[in-house]
Design an enzyme around this catalytic site. Sequence first.
Site, PDB file in Angstrom:
ATOM      1  N   HIS A 156       0.830  -1.219   0.000  1.00  0.00           N
ATOM      2  CA  HIS A 156       0.000   0.000   0.000  1.00  0.00           C
ATOM      3  C   HIS A 156       0.859   1.261   0.000  1.00  0.00           C
ATOM      4  CE1 HIS A 156      -3.353  -2.658   1.299  1.00  0.00           C
ATOM      5  NE2 HIS A 156      -2.404  -3.214   2.030  1.00  0.00           N
ATOM      6  N   SER A 277      15.155  21.301 -16.460  1.00  0.00           N
ATOM      7  CA  SER A 277      13.954  22.089 -16.725  1.00  0.00           C
ATOM      8  C   SER A 277      14.359  23.377 -17.429  1.00  0.00           C
ATOM      9  CB  SER A 277      13.259  22.403 -15.398  1.00  0.00           C
ATOM     10  OG  SER A 277      12.498  23.575 -15.500  1.00  0.00           O
ATOM     11  N   LYS A 283      16.162  21.376 -11.237  1.00  0.00           N
ATOM     12  CA  LYS A 283      15.486  20.144 -11.618  1.00  0.00           C
ATOM     13  C   LYS A 283      16.375  19.129 -12.333  1.00  0.00           C
ATOM     14  CE  LYS A 283      11.628  19.169 -11.300  1.00  0.00           C
ATOM     15  NZ  LYS A 283      10.425  19.682 -11.988  1.00  0.00           N
ATOM     16  N   GLU A 290       9.591   8.194 -17.314  1.00  0.00           N
ATOM     17  CA  GLU A 290       8.225   8.684 -17.518  1.00  0.00           C
ATOM     18  C   GLU A 290       7.724   8.353 -18.917  1.00  0.00           C
ATOM     19  OE1 GLU A 290       7.625  12.864 -15.964  1.00  0.00           O
ATOM     20  OE2 GLU A 290       9.691  12.528 -15.366  1.00  0.00           O
TER      21      GLU A 290
END
Length: 457
Positions: A156, A277, A283, A290
């Site tokens: 979980h 970024s 970043k 992804e």
Amino acid sequence: MDKMWAGRFEKALDKQADDFNSSIHFDSKMYKQDIRGSMEHALMLCTCGILTKEEYEKITEGLTSILDDLNTGVLSFDMDAEDIHMFVEAELTKRIGDYGKKLHTARSRNDQVALDLRLYMRDEANKIISLLKDLVVVIKDKAKDNQDAIMPGYTHLQRAQPITFAQHLLAYCMMFLRDITRLQDALRRMNFSPLGSCALAGTTYPTNRDMVAKNLGFDGVCMNSIDGVSDRDYCIELEGAFSTIMMHLSRFSEEIILWSSWEFKFVELDDSYTTGSSIMPQKKNPDMAELVRGKTGRVYGDLMATLTMLKGIPLAYNKDMQEDKEAIFDATETVIKCLQVFIPMVKTMTPIKENMYKAAGKGFINATDLADYLTKKGLPFRSAYKIVGTIVGECIKKDITLEQMELSAYRVHSDLFDEDLYNEISLEACVAKRISKGSTGYESVKEQIAYVEEQLK
Ligand code: ARG
């Protein structure tokens, strides 16, 4: 250009309809398979006395020169051709005249395309198997190097029990090993030659389908000519297997994305597999992971498209089936591209063991072991579970860990608690004590690594 089938018609095909109908812009991918199939078909026709030796030699010469010229780029595909089969035949006739028109004896584009796609997908599936093997090696090696790296195991997404990073990684080895066998199963079932099924009913010529099948590396021929030209089950099986591979890659990607966040910081991805970024200077984004996660949907979509395309078409060939190719080519290309980036991304990923260990120290992930401690001293597990639950509650209130709680405080709950409890609940002990087969225990992990290495042989 006049169509091969123009004789029956009074008007030419509308330009837009012609473009709509054409598949050359995607099936040209199969030119090698198409020519190879034609070569074997011609050889068989000659062996069976359907073509003369001279005709066979002319055809082989012509096909060889077309193949060479396509390979070297001397010849390019005619985008006005209806498909790769028509293109090669037209080019052959251009080169060797009437001999070229004999090649299509005892064959139809229906069995020809069925053959080409099987040959093509057999090669691609083997490529993917080989990439999956590379991936399993990379993950297994990473596991080998991280057998001592303790981290929280989750259920979980809540810290559950201590495990090693190796154990976690090996779970993925098992998945990808299964993916390999799924492809091997599909390959075994699809490895039968449809050529010679002709349009749908077979042929009146004395052909030898077995000969062609054998020469093309098939285990036999499709036993029913209608099935031979209508069957795309193997596309669905492969796309199903590809979907499962993508699902596994996507799950792994999701974890890598989480692990490389500041919230976890369990791993650091190599600069060469991350991006910055355009506005936020700090970043470092896990774009590759992804994208793999994102591309999973399109492979599922390709599977759905093929299933849906087939569900309503009567036997045998229908033009709908031309749609099989873009779907399976897209799925294949996507899986290959994803694996090609994913493998080095995992290989260059650095685990940050201190952070994993620190995270494992929180969240009472040794609570099960504390209950097991009492159980081994004779208390029924349920009673032990209840006592430990109360103790955890007390620790949360006092903002301490189980290791920080005094023995006297433990004894309030049960006089079975002794000094030895602290050894039992150390993270190292929690891992080391797991002796069941397949567990996160150090011995089990070694056994798993040996298993994976054995499977890769
Ligand atoms: N381009 C077609 C396909 O991909 C080849 C088979 C065409 N056969 C036919 N009878 N029109 O399916």
